[in-house]
Design an enzyme around this catalytic site. Structure first.
Site, PDB file in Angstrom:
ATOM      1  N   ASN A 218      -7.768  -2.114  14.114  1.00  0.00           N
ATOM      2  CA  ASN A 218      -8.895  -2.474  13.890  1.00  0.00           C
ATOM      3  C   ASN A 218      -9.161  -3.748  13.060  1.00  0.00           C
ATOM      4  OD1 ASN A 218      -8.093  -1.490  11.637  1.00  0.00           O
ATOM      5  ND2 ASN A 218      -9.521   0.199  11.177  1.00  0.00           N
TER       6      ASN A 218
ATOM      7  N   GLU B 198      -9.904  -1.554   5.197  1.00  0.00           N
ATOM      8  CA  GLU B 198     -10.534  -1.403   6.459  1.00  0.00           C
ATOM      9  C   GLU B 198     -11.555  -2.255   6.654  1.00  0.00           C
ATOM     10  OE1 GLU B 198      -8.883   0.446   8.397  1.00  0.00           O
ATOM     11  OE2 GLU B 198      -7.954   2.185   7.528  1.00  0.00           O
TER      12      GLU B 198
ATOM     13  N   ASP C 188       0.867  -1.236  -0.033  1.00  0.00           N
ATOM     14  CA  ASP C 188       0.115   0.071   0.061  1.00  0.00           C
ATOM     15  C   ASP C 188       0.839   1.243   0.246  1.00  0.00           C
ATOM     16  OD1 ASP C 188       0.918  -0.148   2.651  1.00  0.00           O
ATOM     17  OD2 ASP C 188      -0.894  -0.707   3.503  1.00  0.00           O
TER      18      ASP C 188
ATOM     19  N   HIS D  29      -7.466  -4.286  10.411  1.00  0.00           N
ATOM     20  CA  HIS D  29      -7.283  -4.189   8.676  1.00  0.00           C
ATOM     21  C   HIS D  29      -6.201  -4.924   8.457  1.00  0.00           C
ATOM     22  CE1 HIS D  29      -5.024  -0.096   9.155  1.00  0.00           C
ATOM     23  NE2 HIS D  29      -4.027  -1.001   9.291  1.00  0.00           N
TER      24      HIS D  29
HETATM   25  C1  GLP Z   1      -0.600   0.954   8.606  1.00  0.00           C
HETATM   26  C2  GLP Z   1      -0.144  -0.023   7.132  1.00  0.00           C
HETATM   27  C3  GLP Z   1      -0.457  -1.395   7.467  1.00  0.00           C
HETATM   28  C4  GLP Z   1       0.120  -2.055   8.720  1.00  0.00           C
HETATM   29  C5  GLP Z   1      -0.463  -1.047   9.896  1.00  0.00           C
HETATM   30  C6  GLP Z   1      -0.050  -1.420  11.201  1.00  0.00           C
HETATM   31  O1  GLP Z   1      -1.982   1.043   8.473  1.00  0.00           O
HETATM   32  N1  GLP Z   1      -0.724   0.346   5.988  1.00  0.00           N
HETATM   33  O2  GLP Z   1       0.119  -2.326   6.360  1.00  0.00           O
HETATM   34  O3  GLP Z   1      -0.033  -3.088   9.124  1.00  0.00           O
HETATM   35  O4  GLP Z   1      -0.373   0.229   9.778  1.00  0.00           O
HETATM   36  O5  GLP Z   1       1.140  -0.597  11.455  1.00  0.00           O
HETATM   37  P1  GLP Z   1       2.103  -0.988  12.605  1.00  0.00           P
HETATM   38  O6  GLP Z   1       2.743  -2.053  12.344  1.00  0.00           O
HETATM   39  O7  GLP Z   1       2.821   0.362  12.597  1.00  0.00           O
HETATM   40  O8  GLP Z   1       1.440  -1.250  14.014  1.00  0.00           O
END
Ligand code: GLP
Length: 241
Positions: free
Chosen positions: A137, A144, A67, A139
């Site tokens: 959440n 989402e 992404d 995702h």
């Molecule tokens: C963002 C990214 C996701 C990731 C998520 C969790 O939303 N687009 O790919 O898994 O954050 O991030 P973190 O690893 O910083 O908790």
């Protein structure tokens, strides 16, 4: 889904890197799906160490990132392009031409580019091993809650919780993007193998719902239970409520 619970974040990172390294050694021209966020940082550090000290070779590896924020140029320090270069690509012998990240540059026709991203994955022979984190959440990538399990690469609006969580990565006065380009849940499920990473108590509820709740579009990560070859590596604090 197989679940491996590690005592701490460091062990999680080492286990994840060991799995990726084994896959790269078994198939030197492997195609990887790569995540961003704080969770995979330790894994990338360990992969860089393996490159430097164990000769782990990325010269034929191809990658697709999951992404990117919409409205950030690749050279914006908050972009996932910048993250990937600073945290991984610039420290290993990967060919930049073999790396792809969705283009969220201001002014680009992002919708038009989504189909081409799917085409590029298909033309590469599909993703062999996809590594993914999880949002608090539930995702995965930027899919989402409510995302269709048949979704593919597209432009999405970020959930309020996701924007809130992103704030710690953006300087005080920076605008936080409200939308992003993400590969879809079907794109993720098309990967041959999936590695899910979750660390910290902030993820415990999302992990619990992913593993125990009915498979449902309200918990995007629960879609991973429909895939035959998923391993989740968690640390202790992500496993407990
Ligand atoms: C963002 C990214 C996701 C990731 C998520 C969790 O939303 N687009 O790919 O898994 O954050 O991030 P973190 O690893 O910083 O908790």
């Amino acid at each position: 889904m197989r679940v491996l619970v590690t005592p701490d974040y460091r062990t999680l990172s080492e286990e994840a890197a060991a799995l990726v390294a084994r896959a790269v050694r078994a198939k030197p021209d492997i195609t990887l799906g790569l995540p961003t966020g704080s969770t995979p940082l330790g894994m990338y550090e360990e992969l860089i160490r393996k490159h430097r000290h164990e000769g782990l070779d990325f010269s034929r590896v191809r990658t697709f990132n999951l992404d990117e924020y919409l409205g950030l140029a690749p050279d914006d320090p908050q972009s996932y392009h910048a993250y990937m270069h600073a945290r991984f690509f610039d420290h290993v012998n990967i060919a930049v031409d073999n790396t792809r990240i969705p283009d969220g540059s201001p002014g680009v026709d992002a919708n038009a580019k989504c189909g081409r991203y799917e085409d590029a994955i298909r033309n590469a022979g599909g993703i062999d091993l996809l590594i993914v984190g999880i949002g608090s959440n539930g995702h995965i990538a930027f899919n989402e809650p409510g995302s269709s399990f048949e979704s593919r690469t597209r432009v999405v609006t970020l959930a309020p919780e996701t924007i809130e969580n992103a704030k710690r990565h953006f300087p005080g006065d920076a605008d936080i993007p409200m939308s992003a380009i993400t590969i879809g849940i079907r794109t993720i499920l098309d990967a041959r193998r999936i590695l899910l990473l979750a660390s910290g108590s902030g993820k415990a509820e999302a992990v619990e719902r992913t593993l125990r709740d009915p498979v449902s579009e309200s918990v995007p990560a629960s879609a991973l239970r429909l895939h035959p070859d998923v391993i989740a590596i968690l640390d202790e604090s992500a496993r407990r409520r």
